[in-house]
Design an enzyme around this catalytic site. Structure first.
Site, PDB file in Angstrom:
ATOM      1  N   THR A  26       0.840  -1.192   0.000  1.00 32.95           N
ATOM      2  CA  THR A  26       0.000   0.000   0.000  1.00 32.95           C
ATOM      3  C   THR A  26       0.878   1.246   0.000  1.00 32.95           C
ATOM      4  O   THR A  26       1.944   1.259   0.609  1.00 32.95           O
ATOM      5  CB  THR A  26      -0.898   0.006   1.249  1.00 32.95           C
ATOM      6  OG1 THR A  26      -1.803  -1.091   1.178  1.00 32.95           O
ATOM      7  CG2 THR A  26      -1.695   1.305   1.362  1.00 32.95           C
ATOM      8  N   ALA A  83       8.156   1.400   2.874  1.00 32.21           N
ATOM      9  CA  ALA A  83       8.397   1.525   4.316  1.00 32.21           C
ATOM     10  C   ALA A  83       8.628   2.989   4.637  1.00 32.21           C
ATOM     11  O   ALA A  83       8.996   3.788   3.767  1.00 32.21           O
ATOM     12  CB  ALA A  83       9.590   0.687   4.757  1.00 32.21           C
ATOM     13  N   GLU A 104      -0.666  -5.212   6.182  1.00 30.87           N
ATOM     14  CA  GLU A 104       0.685  -5.303   5.622  1.00 30.87           C
ATOM     15  C   GLU A 104       1.527  -6.317   6.393  1.00 30.87           C
ATOM     16  O   GLU A 104       2.286  -7.089   5.794  1.00 30.87           O
ATOM     17  CB  GLU A 104       1.357  -3.930   5.647  1.00 30.87           C
ATOM     18  CG  GLU A 104       0.796  -2.961   4.623  1.00 30.87           C
ATOM     19  CD  GLU A 104       1.354  -1.544   4.772  1.00 30.87           C
ATOM     20  OE1 GLU A 104       1.284  -0.785   3.791  1.00 30.87           O
ATOM     21  OE2 GLU A 104       1.848  -1.204   5.870  1.00 30.87           O
ATOM     22  N   LYS A 122      14.721   7.266   3.549  1.00 28.23           N
ATOM     23  CA  LYS A 122      14.134   6.355   4.533  1.00 28.23           C
ATOM     24  C   LYS A 122      15.152   5.591   5.396  1.00 28.23           C
ATOM     25  O   LYS A 122      14.818   5.201   6.523  1.00 28.23           O
ATOM     26  CB  LYS A 122      13.204   5.360   3.830  1.00 28.23           C
ATOM     27  CG  LYS A 122      12.075   6.022   3.034  1.00 28.23           C
ATOM     28  CD  LYS A 122      11.211   6.908   3.900  1.00 28.23           C
ATOM     29  CE  LYS A 122      10.222   7.730   3.099  1.00 28.23           C
ATOM     30  NZ  LYS A 122       9.246   6.928   2.357  1.00 28.23           N
TER      31      LYS A 122
END
Length: 226
Positions: A26, A83, A104, A122
């Site tokens: 997602t 993520a 998830e 990230k």
């Protein structure tokens, strides 16, 4: 950076082979992956997808990807998702800023291979450096649950709201409390403490779950393994 994320997402999608059951993540990065899988299905790739959210289900159906569920397939060959933070070395993750962390994590746990796609913003040395830990909770007594999360060391515990200012509701009908712990030295210990709190459904620390992380950079896609 979106161009680089799209490149990494499409590269991850190209790891999928005919006959596989694929966990469909997602978020904006996963959307690029679903788009590419749809192109490959149109070219003859034979797969089934298990989406991690209503939004991903809609995107997959529009892309022409056949869907299935856990009643037919208990195991997933490969799951691909984004993520919010990736810890260098361990590849532990924080996920859930998109609001789909429960599904998830179910999909990631069921996957033989869990591939994560991120951009260069990230990676972190310690989880919690920039992102809060999302915790999905039932709505009944959430104020008490928030107090217990604060007792675990969260400096700020806030119920997530939507754009209209109303309490955010997940696809499974729960709330999310965003918990700001700061840099987390011992994520396994914190995870255990959170898991013991009554009212908590799941948290957004995905520990020892990623098989591989694709990091999109201006110089290309880096492949990291634990």
């Amino acid at each position: 950076m979106n161009v680089h994320k799209r490149t990494a997402a499409r590269e991850a999608a190209d790891m999928v082979k005919s006959g596989m059951v694929v966990g469909l993540g997602t978020g904006s990065t996963a959307a690029y992956m679903i788009e590419r899988l749809g192109e490959r299905v149109a070219e003859g790739l034979e797969i089934f997808g298990i989406p991690t959210s209503d939004d991903s289900e809609d995107k997959a159906l529009k892309a022409g990807i056949p869907l299935t569920d856990f009643s037919a397939h208990r195991r997933i060959d490969i799951a691909i998702d984004g993520a919010d933070e990736v810890q260098r070395g361990s590849l532990n993750l924080i996920k859930g800023l998109g609001g789909a962390l429960l599904r998830e994590k179910i999909v990631a746990q069921a996957a033989k291979r869990f591939v994560v796609i991120v951009d260069g913003t990230k990676p972190v040395d310690l989880l919690g450096e920039r992102a809060p830990v999302p915790v999905e909770v039932i709505s009944f007594g959430w104020e008490c649950t928030a107090e217990r999360l604060a007792a675990c060391g969260a400096r700020g515990v806030k119920p997530r709201t939507d754009r209209a200012g109303s309490l955010f509701v997940t696809d499974t009908g729960n709330m999310i409390l965003d918990c700001h712990f700061g840099p987390i030295e011992k994520p396994e210990e914190l995870a255990e403490k959170i898991d013991r709190i009554v009212g908590v459904v799941e948290h957004g620390m995905f520990l020892n779950m990623a098989s591989e992380v694709l990091v999109a950079t201006p110089d290309g896609v880096e492949h990291w393994e634990p």
